[in-house]
Design a protein around this motif. Sequence first.
Motif, mmCIF file in Angstrom:
data_model
loop_
_atom_site.group_PDB
_atom_site.id
_atom_site.type_symbol
_atom_site.label_atom_id
_atom_site.label_comp_id
_atom_site.label_asym_id
_atom_site.label_seq_id
_atom_site.Cartn_x
_atom_site.Cartn_y
_atom_site.Cartn_z
ATOM 1 N N UNK A 172 9.159 9.880 7.660
ATOM 2 C CA UNK A 172 8.421 9.446 6.482
ATOM 3 C C UNK A 172 8.450 7.935 6.325
ATOM 4 N N UNK A 173 7.786 7.216 7.251
ATOM 5 C CA UNK A 173 7.752 5.740 7.214
ATOM 6 C C UNK A 173 6.420 5.264 6.671
ATOM 7 N N UNK A 174 6.482 4.323 5.709
ATOM 8 C CA UNK A 174 5.252 3.816 5.087
ATOM 9 C C UNK A 174 5.366 2.304 4.944
ATOM 10 N N UNK A 175 4.205 1.623 4.846
ATOM 11 C CA UNK A 175 4.232 0.157 4.789
ATOM 12 C C UNK A 175 5.050 -0.366 3.599
ATOM 13 N N UNK A 184 9.680 1.682 -6.828
ATOM 14 C CA UNK A 184 11.007 1.304 -6.327
ATOM 15 C C UNK A 184 11.229 -0.177 -6.638
ATOM 16 N N UNK A 185 12.395 -0.550 -7.128
ATOM 17 C CA UNK A 185 12.631 -1.962 -7.471
ATOM 18 C C UNK A 185 12.684 -2.824 -6.208
ATOM 19 N N UNK A 186 12.223 -4.086 -6.319
ATOM 20 C CA UNK A 186 12.166 -4.959 -5.135
ATOM 21 C C UNK A 186 13.508 -5.054 -4.420
ATOM 22 N N UNK A 187 14.604 -5.058 -5.210
ATOM 23 C CA UNK A 187 15.914 -5.246 -4.554
ATOM 24 C C UNK A 187 16.316 -4.034 -3.700
ATOM 25 N N UNK A 188 15.611 -2.912 -3.879
ATOM 26 C CA UNK A 188 15.958 -1.747 -3.050
ATOM 27 C C UNK A 188 15.399 -1.894 -1.634
ATOM 28 N N UNK A 193 19.433 -0.022 1.284
ATOM 29 C CA UNK A 193 18.477 0.591 0.364
ATOM 30 C C UNK A 193 17.445 1.394 1.129
ATOM 31 N N UNK A 194 16.181 1.281 0.709
ATOM 32 C CA UNK A 194 15.138 2.139 1.280
ATOM 33 C C UNK A 194 14.476 1.532 2.517
ATOM 34 N N UNK A 195 14.785 0.267 2.801
ATOM 35 C CA UNK A 195 14.084 -0.418 3.893
ATOM 36 C C UNK A 195 14.538 0.100 5.260
ATOM 37 N N UNK A 196 13.558 0.257 6.145
ATOM 38 C CA UNK A 196 13.869 0.752 7.495
ATOM 39 C C UNK A 196 12.936 0.060 8.476
ATOM 40 N N UNK A 197 13.465 -0.921 9.205
ATOM 41 C CA UNK A 197 12.678 -1.697 10.154
ATOM 42 C C UNK A 197 11.357 -2.181 9.549
ATOM 43 N N UNK A 198 11.438 -2.749 8.366
ATOM 44 C CA UNK A 198 10.254 -3.335 7.744
ATOM 45 C C UNK A 198 9.380 -2.348 6.985
ATOM 46 N N UNK A 199 9.747 -1.100 6.994
ATOM 47 C CA UNK A 199 8.983 -0.072 6.285
ATOM 48 C C UNK A 199 9.806 0.499 5.135
ATOM 49 N N UNK A 200 9.126 1.242 4.262
ATOM 50 C CA UNK A 200 9.858 2.107 3.336
ATOM 51 C C UNK A 200 10.123 3.401 4.108
ATOM 52 N N UNK A 201 11.385 3.757 4.244
ATOM 53 C CA UNK A 201 11.754 4.969 4.985
ATOM 54 C C UNK A 201 12.261 6.028 4.019
#
Length: 487
Positions: A172-175, A184-188, A193-201
């Motif tokens: 479930x990777x999205x831009x 989702x708050x920017x700091x996440x 947090x939710x970041x995964x190789x530049x994506x929201x994972x």
Amino acid sequence: MRILYVTPEVYPLVKTGGLADVAGSLPKALRVLGYDVRLLVPGYPGVISGVADLRPVAEVADLPGAVSGRLLFGSSPGGVPTYVLDAPALFDRPGNPYLDRNGRDWPDNHLRFGAFCWAAAALGRGGLDPAWSADVVHCQDWQSGLAPAYLALGDGPRPATVMTIHNIAYQGLFPASTLSELKLPPESFSMYGVEYYGHVGFLKAGLYYADRISTVSPTYAREIQTPAEGRGLHGLLAGRAADVWGIINGVDTTVWDPANDAAIVARYDAASLERKALNTQALENEFGLRHDAHVPLFGCVTRLTPDKGLDLLAGAVPRLVELGARLVLLGSGASDLELAFREAAAAFPESVGVRIGYDEGLAHRIQAGADVILVPSRSEPCGLTQLYGLRYGTLPLVQRVGGLADTVVDATEPNLADGTATGFVFAEATVPALVHALERAAALFTDQARWRKLQQYAMSRDFSWTASAKRYGELYRSAIPASRMVA
Ligand code: ADP
């Protein structure tokens, strides 16, 4: 203890794979043990029409994507209390839950499942249903992965969270640009947090924020902590090794039981195994295959993907035919694999029967009619078809990976001698290794007395849900802070 079991699929309402079978059976087993388990499922058409006595519980106005929906409550066919997120703009679409008519991901999948996760968090935390909140929110796969994030990032007390991986290949990777839409708050958006190789994972988020992580077999739990199998998440998982549990799936014996299976021609049990031959004949007739009681009929029921090792099986077909054996395959998926098996059936019409598609009844007829069930997967979190095979006296032939390694005992001479063998295991993802296992199965099949013993022992193995459901109970208990422990 109150458990919200959050799942994008549940048999028999919506199913694309094994997760649906698990969601259709584990909650039932947990309820028998006394847990107040309730499902949360997206409101696909089949869910809205299949859940009994649906009534509205709450309006949910503030879903990600500015979509509004309703929370409904009813009873799933298995009798499990079920919440449904009814948001027609997101879920009232025909066909596959994730793909459009052309086989492409729906472009708004992040919002569809973001909204689902948001509803899961709100319901779990309490307030949506005035009469119920959760002690544990138990999330399945990436589609529910943001729920632990929403809960952890929100204010105030929250339920414990468990994230279960049914297949780490789907993440479930999205831009990154979807972050604010997903509320989702920017700091996440960080590796913490939710970041995964530049994506929201979505799955990454669940694995980062959940109190406990589980997957569906002990071997897969180890494998996903390695670079080879972790699909980029091995570092996070290895770092949380103490929180990662591996619990093998069970079989829903109300659905998969040769003694009570309405989908098969002749019902049988370990004491009436001779009746299995009637199912074999029926399957041969259905596919126009040659009858031969001296060589096995191999069966395969699968999604057609490289992970499932179906390219290996396609490569082994000529040798299988040379052995005089037969094959019935039911599956759908990658077009090159569909073509390879269609061509095999055309080339060897009396030996190879192929049905491209999805057919629950035929899956049962293959389990009952085949002598050997093939699961040549390169990667297999748990695998259910080999467990169904064991129960149907249809000996599994599997690659030694994941849950397959945990559930099938190879018919080596020592294992045959001490009576522990239940199938055939090969260790290398190559056509010759698979062929060698097929040859071993065909050779053993010529000794019918020995084969019968193996079948009977395989059928006696207990893969019902009871033991695994107890382990989930322990997992939930370990996830709940002691202060919130409910007796
Ligand atoms: P996965 O979840 O990776 O697809 P599992 O072995 O865990 O694999 O579960 C597969 C489930 O889906 C089983 O219940 C199997 O019978 C069913 N299945 C897979 N492909 C088909 C098909 N083409 N038709 C009917 N049932 C299928």
